[in-house]
Design an enzyme around this catalytic site. Structure first.
Site, PDB file in Angstrom:
ATOM      1  N   HIS A 100      -8.845  -7.010  -3.134  1.00 23.64           N
ATOM      2  CA  HIS A 100      -7.987  -6.060  -3.838  1.00 23.64           C
ATOM      3  C   HIS A 100      -7.673  -6.621  -5.215  1.00 23.64           C
ATOM      4  O   HIS A 100      -7.439  -7.828  -5.361  1.00 23.64           O
ATOM      5  CB  HIS A 100      -6.680  -5.852  -3.065  1.00 23.64           C
ATOM      6  CG  HIS A 100      -5.634  -5.159  -3.885  1.00 23.64           C
ATOM      7  ND1 HIS A 100      -5.575  -3.784  -4.001  1.00 23.64           N
ATOM      8  CD2 HIS A 100      -4.647  -5.654  -4.680  1.00 23.64           C
ATOM      9  CE1 HIS A 100      -4.578  -3.470  -4.816  1.00 23.64           C
ATOM     10  NE2 HIS A 100      -4.000  -4.577  -5.236  1.00 23.64           N
ATOM     11  N   TYR A 137       0.812  -1.225   0.000  1.00 18.51           N
ATOM     12  CA  TYR A 137       0.000   0.000   0.000  1.00 18.51           C
ATOM     13  C   TYR A 137       0.841   1.268   0.000  1.00 18.51           C
ATOM     14  O   TYR A 137       0.343   2.340   0.361  1.00 18.51           O
ATOM     15  CB  TYR A 137      -0.947  -0.019   1.200  1.00 18.51           C
ATOM     16  CG  TYR A 137      -2.169  -0.904   0.983  1.00 18.51           C
ATOM     17  CD1 TYR A 137      -2.969  -0.772  -0.151  1.00 18.51           C
ATOM     18  CD2 TYR A 137      -2.533  -1.862   1.927  1.00 18.51           C
ATOM     19  CE1 TYR A 137      -4.090  -1.572  -0.350  1.00 18.51           C
ATOM     20  CE2 TYR A 137      -3.655  -2.670   1.739  1.00 18.51           C
ATOM     21  CZ  TYR A 137      -4.427  -2.517   0.598  1.00 18.51           C
ATOM     22  OH  TYR A 137      -5.538  -3.299   0.397  1.00 18.51           O
ATOM     23  N   ARG A 158     -17.954  -6.472  -5.048  1.00 22.24           N
ATOM     24  CA  ARG A 158     -18.229  -5.492  -3.985  1.00 22.24           C
ATOM     25  C   ARG A 158     -19.682  -5.048  -3.994  1.00 22.24           C
ATOM     26  O   ARG A 158     -20.282  -4.811  -2.948  1.00 22.24           O
ATOM     27  CB  ARG A 158     -17.296  -4.288  -4.139  1.00 22.24           C
ATOM     28  CG  ARG A 158     -15.839  -4.620  -3.800  1.00 22.24           C
ATOM     29  CD  ARG A 158     -14.929  -3.487  -4.196  1.00 22.24           C
ATOM     30  NE  ARG A 158     -13.547  -3.702  -3.805  1.00 22.24           N
ATOM     31  CZ  ARG A 158     -12.519  -3.064  -4.340  1.00 22.24           C
ATOM     32  NH1 ARG A 158     -12.725  -2.153  -5.298  1.00 22.24           N
ATOM     33  NH2 ARG A 158     -11.295  -3.304  -3.929  1.00 22.24           N
ATOM     34  N   PHE A 201      -6.101   7.243   5.800  1.00 23.21           N
ATOM     35  CA  PHE A 201      -6.565   5.892   6.132  1.00 23.21           C
ATOM     36  C   PHE A 201      -5.452   4.853   6.049  1.00 23.21           C
ATOM     37  O   PHE A 201      -5.707   3.658   6.240  1.00 23.21           O
ATOM     38  CB  PHE A 201      -7.744   5.485   5.237  1.00 23.21           C
ATOM     39  CG  PHE A 201      -7.488   5.580   3.754  1.00 23.21           C
ATOM     40  CD1 PHE A 201      -6.846   4.553   3.076  1.00 23.21           C
ATOM     41  CD2 PHE A 201      -7.904   6.687   3.031  1.00 23.21           C
ATOM     42  CE1 PHE A 201      -6.615   4.628   1.717  1.00 23.21           C
ATOM     43  CE2 PHE A 201      -7.672   6.776   1.660  1.00 23.21           C
ATOM     44  CZ  PHE A 201      -7.021   5.738   1.005  1.00 23.21           C
ATOM     45  N   ARG A 236     -10.852  -5.946 -12.507  1.00 17.78           N
ATOM     46  CA  ARG A 236     -11.302  -4.705 -11.844  1.00 17.78           C
ATOM     47  C   ARG A 236     -12.798  -4.498 -12.060  1.00 17.78           C
ATOM     48  O   ARG A 236     -13.527  -4.082 -11.166  1.00 17.78           O
ATOM     49  CB  ARG A 236     -10.532  -3.497 -12.396  1.00 17.78           C
ATOM     50  CG  ARG A 236      -9.076  -3.497 -12.037  1.00 17.78           C
ATOM     51  CD  ARG A 236      -8.816  -3.004 -10.641  1.00 17.78           C
ATOM     52  NE  ARG A 236      -9.087  -1.586 -10.487  1.00 17.78           N
ATOM     53  CZ  ARG A 236      -8.755  -0.877  -9.419  1.00 17.78           C
ATOM     54  NH1 ARG A 236      -8.146  -1.474  -8.394  1.00 17.78           N
ATOM     55  NH2 ARG A 236      -9.015   0.402  -9.338  1.00 17.78           N
ATOM     56  N   THR A 238     -14.348   0.940  -5.777  1.00 19.85           N
ATOM     57  CA  THR A 238     -13.675   0.830  -4.465  1.00 19.85           C
ATOM     58  C   THR A 238     -14.675   0.894  -3.326  1.00 19.85           C
ATOM     59  O   THR A 238     -14.590   0.132  -2.368  1.00 19.85           O
ATOM     60  CB  THR A 238     -12.637   1.966  -4.319  1.00 19.85           C
ATOM     61  OG1 THR A 238     -11.706   1.868  -5.405  1.00 19.85           O
ATOM     62  CG2 THR A 238     -11.886   1.858  -2.999  1.00 19.85           C
TER      63      THR A 238
HETATM   64  P1  CMP Z   1      -7.854  -1.541  -2.311  1.00 18.40           P
HETATM   65  O1  CMP Z   1      -8.283  -1.915  -3.669  1.00 18.40           O
HETATM   66  O2  CMP Z   1      -7.240  -2.608  -1.467  1.00 18.40           O
HETATM   67  O3  CMP Z   1      -6.810  -0.338  -2.429  1.00 18.40           O
HETATM   68  C1  CMP Z   1      -6.639   0.620  -1.420  1.00 18.40           C
HETATM   69  C2  CMP Z   1      -7.638   0.480  -0.340  1.00 18.40           C
HETATM   70  O4  CMP Z   1      -7.776   1.609   0.484  1.00 18.40           O
HETATM   71  C3  CMP Z   1      -9.015   0.305  -0.942  1.00 18.40           C
HETATM   72  O5  CMP Z   1      -9.107  -0.955  -1.525  1.00 18.40           O
HETATM   73  C4  CMP Z   1      -9.913   0.573   0.241  1.00 18.40           C
HETATM   74  O6  CMP Z   1     -10.127  -0.591   1.024  1.00 18.40           O
HETATM   75  C5  CMP Z   1      -9.073   1.550   1.039  1.00 18.40           C
HETATM   76  N1  CMP Z   1      -9.635   2.896   0.979  1.00 18.40           N
HETATM   77  C6  CMP Z   1      -9.712   3.693  -0.091  1.00 18.40           C
HETATM   78  N2  CMP Z   1     -10.298   4.862   0.249  1.00 18.40           N
HETATM   79  C7  CMP Z   1     -10.581   4.763   1.578  1.00 18.40           C
HETATM   80  C8  CMP Z   1     -11.175   5.637   2.507  1.00 18.40           C
HETATM   81  N3  CMP Z   1     -11.604   6.857   2.134  1.00 18.40           N
HETATM   82  N4  CMP Z   1     -11.309   5.222   3.776  1.00 18.40           N
HETATM   83  C9  CMP Z   1     -10.867   3.987   4.151  1.00 18.40           C
HETATM   84  N5  CMP Z   1     -10.288   3.126   3.293  1.00 18.40           N
HETATM   85  C10 CMP Z   1     -10.138   3.507   2.026  1.00 18.40           C
END
Ligand code: CMP
Length: 143
Positions: free
Chosen positions: A115, A49, A102, A57, A85, A91
């Site tokens: 992810h 990440y 999702r 976050f 995707r 997301t």
């Molecule tokens: P992911 O695809 O694993 O990539 C980054 C992750 O950050 C995303 O999925 C979410 O789970 C998390 N994420 C993105 N935006 C937010 C947010 N505003 N608050 C909390 N988690 C976030």
């Protein structure tokens, strides 16, 4: 052949969605070439990440992904990065279309189940972070 990295996060594992999620990619016609059920180290989570390290976050994200087992996978097929995707959905699960993973199973952006790499180059980086070369299986379905 194009490959992508997918990880079923601790919420997807706890909700017993591993089979459902793998089924979607198998029946779509993609090929599983790597699979690990594992606890994620803090180091791997922070590397994975890294692009979000300045986000508010970030700490919560790392805490969550290291909180329980994850199913790490590499899938292969034409256009698999973009297709996965699309199958995963937006997301924020509340904005994700019904029919996506999702959209069908989630309500919380921080607990969005899975992810998926966002581009071919990202997929190459993530596969290299999560898998050793010898953990990936070169094979083609023949049926
Ligand atoms: P992911 O695809 O694993 O990539 C980054 C992750 O950050 C995303 O999925 C979410 O789970 C998390 N994420 C993105 N935006 C937010 C947010 N505003 N608050 C909390 N988690 C976030």
């Amino acid at each position: 052949m194009e490959r992508t990295f997918l990880a079923i996060k601790p919420d997807g594992v706890q909700r017993q969605l591993i089979g459902e999620i793998i089924c979607r990619f198998e029946t779509k016609g993609f090929t599983l070439v790597g699979l690990k059920f594992m606890k994620v180290s803090r180091e791997l989570a922070e590397q994975h990440y890294d692009v979000h390290k300045e986000k508010p976050f970030f700490n919560g994200l790392v805490e969550f992904i290291t909180s329980g087992p994850v199913t790490a996978m590499v899938w292969e097929g034409d256009g698999v990065v973009a297709a996965a995707r699309k199958m995963i959905g937006a997301t924020n699960p509340l904005s994700a279309e019904p029919g996506t993973i999702r959209g069908d199973f989630g309500v919380n952006i921080g607990r969005n189940l899975i992810h998926g790499s966002d581009a071919v180059e990202t997929a190459q980086r993530e596969i290299g972070l999560w898998f050793k070369q010898e953990e990936l299986v070169d094979w083609q379905p023949t049926l």
